[in-house]
Scaffold this active site. Structure first.
Site, PDB file in Angstrom:
ATOM      1  N   THR A  51      47.858  51.916  34.180  1.00 14.54           N
ATOM      2  CA  THR A  51      47.540  50.773  33.905  1.00 14.54           C
ATOM      3  C   THR A  51      46.014  50.738  33.562  1.00 14.54           C
ATOM      4  OG1 THR A  51      46.425  49.569  35.831  1.00 14.54           O
ATOM      5  CG2 THR A  51      48.871  49.553  35.835  1.00 14.54           C
ATOM      6  N   CYS A  52      45.529  49.369  32.916  1.00 17.33           N
ATOM      7  CA  CYS A  52      43.827  49.354  32.124  1.00 17.33           C
ATOM      8  C   CYS A  52      43.060  48.992  33.944  1.00 17.33           C
ATOM      9  CB  CYS A  52      43.636  48.029  31.390  1.00 17.33           C
ATOM     10  SG  CYS A  52      44.961  48.826  30.508  1.00 17.33           S
ATOM     11  N   ASP A  53      44.163  48.865  34.809  1.00 15.54           N
ATOM     12  CA  ASP A  53      42.811  48.508  36.199  1.00 15.54           C
ATOM     13  C   ASP A  53      41.894  49.744  36.335  1.00 15.54           C
ATOM     14  OD1 ASP A  53      41.225  48.157  38.060  1.00 15.54           O
ATOM     15  OD2 ASP A  53      42.969  46.286  38.679  1.00 15.54           O
TER      16      ASP A  53
END
Length: 419
Positions: free
Chosen positions: A351-353
């Site tokens: 994910t982009c987190d």
């Protein structure tokens, strides 16, 4: 964004099961063969039905030999249908259900199963449906309000089993469960007396915490339960010693299961329980952790950090903030396996987190590279059922394999590496 988890676990799990399709006829492949066949770009959960059935069979036999009791599988730990069928094949006939969805699932799969509604705080409609539609008779509670709810929604039924959840002091389990549920001792005394007046079956339960490594914790909890029962002055029909039975992870080797069974038996022997009193337990992790592994692909390497196709918003929640390590092995199905020395790696999920990070360390050959696959073991507990749809990375393939459990990184001394 941080580590806030907005879960949508059921739909992704269904999609994953649908993607897997029916199991083909013939012998199950190995994990390496399945990886070669599917070349998975998405996470691939490798379910070991034989391991699950044998683990369940051994646990049921051990608990039966120790105290002659009933093993209630905690469905929340892993509700995958293949997993549940394997546990049934291993002799599990009682299920700790904690939601209407779990009740429906188990009743549909196993009409003859015994269901125990072990969530201490339930909605009124859930109580009513459990009793009227699904034949649930055992309900856990930890307050007078919940007792009244159960009485009202079952129409003061004359065939209830009421189990009072006792609060325990904060313990030393990896996951402490002392904060949310449980009646303090004085309130539990009053609850037992009130429930005894309306229920033909009365019990006491507690939970020492998840991944409890100290067998004596069960003896201490049983002693506290005994004091509460004596103070209440009532006879009980059930003593539920809960779950929390641990499994091994890299750097963590729990005492043998027999030590926990012996501690429970010693604790029960000190109580003056009626001869007919049944002893229950609620294992989850101990039954299913070895029965599932996860295959991920490396999409990037940056020094000692590997970017992989699953993470804390998927099946590796426990590897995030809780900091669990999992046994790992590198998979190269189309070329000879690496003979490089071991190195310690951290993982980033897809994910982009930036919080989608798993510090590990995870031990793998030092030449691990983009395009390799990694198998991570001991992920049958709280893995697939905690998957979310965050950032669109919800897909997961599910396959059945014939491998034994992946309990340690092949060829490496995990205990020494943790020192």
């Amino acid at each position: 964004m941080g580590y806030a988890r907005s879960r949508s676990a059921v739909a992704p799990l269904r999609r994953g099961l649908a993607a897997a399709g029916p199991r083909p006829a013939g012998p199950r492949p190995s994990v390496l063969q399945a990886t070669a066949l599917h070349r998975p770009e998405e996470p691939m959960l490798c379910v070991r039905p034989g391991v699950l059935a044998e683990t369940a069979r051994s646990f049921v036999a051990a608990f039966g030999a120790a105290v002659g009791g009933d093993v209630l599988y905690a469905v929340k730990c892993n509700p995958d249908t293949t997993v549940l069928r394997a546990l049934w094949a291993g002799g599990v006939r009682h299920f700790d259900v904690a939601s209407p969805g779990e009740i429906r699932l188990i009743r549909q799969m196993f009409p003859d199963a015994v269901l125990h509604y072990m969530h201490p705080v339930k909605g009124r409609q859930a109580i009513r449906a459990a009793y009227e539609q699904y034949g649930v008779r055992d309900f856990v509670l930890d307050s007078m309000e919940e007792l009244e709810k159960i009485r009202q929604e079952t129409g003061d039924a004359a065939d209830l089993g009421l189990v009072v959840r006792l609060a325990l002091p904060k313990g030393n389990a990896v996951y402490d469960l002392s904060g949310k549920f449980g009646a303090p001792a004085a309130e539990a005394v009053a609850l037992l007396r009130a429930a005894r007046a309306v229920a033909p079956k009365l019990g006491v339960s507690f939970h020492v915490g998840s991944q409890m490594l100290d067998p004596a914790a069960y003896e201490r909890a049983i002693a506290l339960a005994g004091a509460v029962i004596a103070e209440a002055g009532v006879a009980i029909d059930v003593l539920d010693v809960g779950g929390g039975f641990p499994v091994s992870y890299p750097g963590v080797t729990p005492p043998p299961l027999g030590d926990f069974m012996a501690a429970i038996a010693r604790g029960i022997a000190t109580l003056d329980l009626p001869a007919h009193c049944r002893i229950w337990c609620e294992p989850g992790r101990a039954l299913v952790a070895p029965g599932v592994s996860l295959v991920v692909r490396i999409t990037k390497r940056r020094g000692d950090e590997l970017y992989i196709t699953d993470g804390v918003y998927g099946s590796l929640s426990d590897a995030g903030v809780p900091g669990f390590r999992f046994p790992a092995r590198l998979l190269r199905p189309f070329e000879p396996m690496s003979e490089a020395p071991v190195a310690a790696f951290a993982f980033y999920g897809p994910t982009c987190d930036s919080a989608d990070r798993m510090n590990g360390p995870f031990l793998l050959p030092s030449d691990a590279r983009e395009g390799d696959w990694i198998e991570l073991g001991q992920l049958g507990a709280y893995g697939s059922c905690l998957r979310t749809a965050f950032n669109g990375f919800e897909q997961a393939r599910v396959v059945e394999v014939a491998d034994p459990p992946l309990l340690e990184t092949p060829g490496y001394d995990l205990a020494a590496s943790a020192a």
